[in-house]
Design a protein around this motif. Structure first.
Motif, short mmCIF file in Angstrom:
data_model
loop_
_atom_site.label_atom_id
_atom_site.label_comp_id
_atom_site.label_asym_id
_atom_site.label_seq_id
_atom_site.Cartn_x
_atom_site.Cartn_y
_atom_site.Cartn_z
N THR A 81 0.71 -1.31 -0.04
CA THR A 81 -0.11 0.18 0.02
C THR A 81 0.84 1.54 -0.02
O THR A 81 0.40 2.41 -0.40
CB THR A 81 -0.92 -0.01 1.28
N GLY A 82 1.93 1.27 0.29
CA GLY A 82 3.00 2.17 0.56
C GLY A 82 2.72 3.30 1.69
O GLY A 82 2.98 4.46 1.60
N VAL A 83 2.07 2.53 2.73
CA VAL A 83 1.63 3.27 3.97
C VAL A 83 2.61 3.04 4.90
O VAL A 83 2.73 1.85 5.41
CB VAL A 83 0.23 3.22 4.26
N GLY A 84 3.12 4.00 5.75
CA GLY A 84 3.80 3.50 7.08
C GLY A 84 3.45 4.32 8.03
O GLY A 84 2.86 5.47 8.02
N PHE A 85 3.71 4.00 9.48
CA PHE A 85 3.61 4.51 10.64
C PHE A 85 4.57 4.27 11.64
O PHE A 85 5.15 3.18 11.58
CB PHE A 85 2.29 3.60 11.27
N ALA A 86 4.73 5.35 12.41
CA ALA A 86 5.76 5.25 13.37
C ALA A 86 5.33 5.92 14.61
O ALA A 86 4.67 7.21 14.60
CB ALA A 86 7.02 5.75 13.01
N GLY A 87 5.64 5.48 15.95
CA GLY A 87 4.98 6.19 16.91
C GLY A 87 4.54 5.14 18.13
O GLY A 87 5.20 4.10 18.15
N GLY A 88 4.00 5.65 19.22
CA GLY A 88 3.75 5.21 20.42
C GLY A 88 4.98 5.11 21.36
O GLY A 88 5.17 4.21 21.94
N TYR A 89 5.68 6.22 21.47
CA TYR A 89 6.67 6.43 22.39
C TYR A 89 6.40 6.47 23.69
O TYR A 89 7.44 6.29 24.70
CB TYR A 89 7.64 7.58 21.82
N VAL A 90 5.17 6.87 23.99
CA VAL A 90 5.04 6.87 25.70
C VAL A 90 5.93 7.97 26.51
O VAL A 90 6.26 7.70 27.46
CB VAL A 90 4.95 5.55 26.40
N GLY A 91 6.23 9.02 25.72
CA GLY A 91 7.23 10.00 26.28
C GLY A 91 8.56 9.71 26.25
O GLY A 91 9.50 10.55 26.74
N ASP A 92 9.01 8.62 25.59
CA ASP A 92 10.63 8.27 25.14
C ASP A 92 10.89 8.52 23.80
O ASP A 92 11.71 7.66 23.34
CB ASP A 92 10.78 6.73 25.75
N GLY A 93 10.34 9.59 23.47
CA GLY A 93 10.74 9.80 21.99
C GLY A 93 11.73 10.59 21.43
O GLY A 93 11.97 10.56 20.15
N LEU A 94 12.51 11.36 22.26
CA LEU A 94 13.40 12.07 21.69
C LEU A 94 14.49 11.38 21.01
O LEU A 94 15.33 12.00 20.08
CB LEU A 94 14.05 13.01 22.91
N SER A 95 14.92 10.28 21.63
CA SER A 95 15.91 9.49 20.70
C SER A 95 15.24 8.43 19.84
O SER A 95 15.45 8.14 18.78
CB SER A 95 16.79 8.71 21.77
N THR A 96 13.96 8.05 20.30
CA THR A 96 13.44 6.91 19.42
C THR A 96 12.87 7.36 18.07
O THR A 96 12.84 6.68 16.96
CB THR A 96 12.21 6.16 20.21
#
Length: 449
Positions: A359-374
């Protein structure tokens, strides 16, 4: 405004929105969200193919969300703990994920320096204070587990040299850097823009599907679509129950004199926390303030996100009281900034990066506040996935992970706020009984432990 956005504005970044989308356009890649996930994805896609036509659509301005409001911890923390990852994916996969997170801390520093982004990056580590015999046992267990996985150099220190109330011991985790998040995200936006990426601000996406992103100002057609909205994932109908937005709030003091910092014992480049269940986090800023935050704000019905939810006087008062109790040397230092914003929480507290080549669709996330490096690891991994490459990054256990959807209301509202209350109660329970909290044990499987 957050301290961070206020400071970049004072330094000459007027935060005026870029031009909005002016009608339908066609590109190779369309990214929804101009936070760190979207911007790092654009950055690494250009590293792999400088000729790519990339557009980013953003409802507000680059860095408006958590990327411009967070605690400034560039850490190796992943929302699902190492033991949880081992149960789900096996020992080797859990160890590989931890090593990748540790390496990412250094990657952020290297790339910021290479791009000429001065974001106050100093890798001083995190000091976590054990403030009761029970917390000391938790600290010792954490050090032991890290050694068991062979991925950390956690060190157990004595309380000497730290002006923290009731401190029994301290754990130093070297895999963390202090940085200024708004300087990073705004600088990264300028960097990708200078290399040909078009950032359409004040352009709200209302729907997406294979090959297109529909906004209120036109449709972007693209071979690949990357959803990078974190907490704001809940604002789209297709993904409303994929991520739950929970609010985290922060305060910042005025700059503190050297004598106060000498009494506290936290060095430049260090972040700090303790072992309570209701999370707190802080850093010593480049200009010698304390930026200090924590959980405690309730979840809002229907995963609603509104500006007014950023301001909760009761939580701000709790944060201020907690800080002065934790570090008495702060005294009556003035609080200059109070702000907040939503973090993104998946149902199993397991972050993910995924891409469907059909489909060419991507998703990234769900870091629960630990996202600055993730977010950086997500950007590198997404670039590999979109490019069709098989690498060590695309083999990590979070790639392709699918979290269960959150329950419909009223179950979501009841469960989220009951869990928050149980976490707060767990700290009281342990202070009174001196034993590990039963409430915390019940909640643990629900929060990635």
């Amino acid at each position: 405004m957050s301290l961070w956005l206020d400071q970049v504005a004072d330094a000459g970044d007027d935060l005026v929105p870029r031009a909005s989308l002016g009608g339908d356009v066609e590109v190779d890649v369309c990214i929804v969200g101009a936070g760190l996930t979207g911007l790092w994805t654009a950055h690494y896609l250009l590293e792999r193919d400088p000729a790519l036509r990339i557009a980013i659509v953003e409802k507000e301005i680059a860095g408006f969300g958590a990327s411009g409001r967070n605690g400034g911890w560039c850490s190796a923390l992943f929302p699902a703990g190492a033991a949880s990852l081992e149960r789900r994916h096996g020992r080797d996969a859990a160890t590989a994920m931890r090593r990748a997170m540790i390496d990412t801390v250094d990657e952020v520093g290297r790339e910021a320096e290479r791009l000429g982004i001065d974001c106050d990056f100093v890798k001083g580590g995190t000091v976590a204070f054990a403030r009761s015999p029970l917390q000391q046992k938790a600290a010792e267990a954490e050090v032991s587990q890290a050694a068991d996985f062979g991925t950390d150099e956690l060190r157990l220190l004595g309380p000497e040299g730290f002006g923290v109330s009731e401190v029994h011991g301290v754990v130093l985790d070297p895999a963390c850097a202090r940085l200024h998040p708004a300087k990073l995200v705004r600088g990264l936006a300028r960097s990708v823009e200078a290399r040909g990426v078009t950032i359409y601000e004040k352009t709200e996406a209302v729907d997406f599907s294979a090959g297109r992103v529909v906004t209120r100002r036109g449709t972007v057609r693209a071979d690949s679509v990357v959803l990078a909205l974190e907490a704001y994932t809940a604002t789209l109908a297709r993904t409303r129950r994929r991520i739950m937005p929970l609010y985290s709030l922060m305060i910042a003091t005025e700059p503190l004199p050297a004598s106060v910092w000498h009494a506290i014992g936290v060095e430049h480049g260090q972040t700090f926390s303790d072992y309570r269940h209701l999370l707190i986090y802080g850093q010593r800023t480049a200009d010698d303030r304390i930026a200090f935050g924590g959980r405690g704000a309730r979840y809002h019905w229907g995963s609603a996100i509104r500006d007014g939810y950023d301001i909760v006087p009761k939580v701000f008062e709790h944060l201020e009281t907690t800080l002065r109790e934790l570090m008495p040397a702060v005294g009556d230092a003035r609080i200059t900034h109070r702000w907040g914003g939503p973090i993104g929480v998946p149902r199993d507290w397991h972050a993910t990066v995924s891409y469907n080549p059909r489909t060419g669709v991507g998703f990234a996330g769900g870091y629960v506040g630990d996202g600055l490096s993730t977010t950086n690891l997500a950007g590198r991994t997404m670039a590999d996935l979109v490019s069709g490459r098989r690498t060590a990054l695309t083999a990590l256990p979070w790639v392709g992970h699918t979290s269960p959807r959150w329950e419909p209301e009223p179950l979501r509202f009841t469960g989220a706020n009951a869990g928050l209350a149980a976490t707060a109660f767990a700290d009281v329970e342990e202070r009174v009984t001196g034993r590990p909290s039963i409430a915390a044990k019940i909640v643990a499987p629900l929060v990635g432990h």
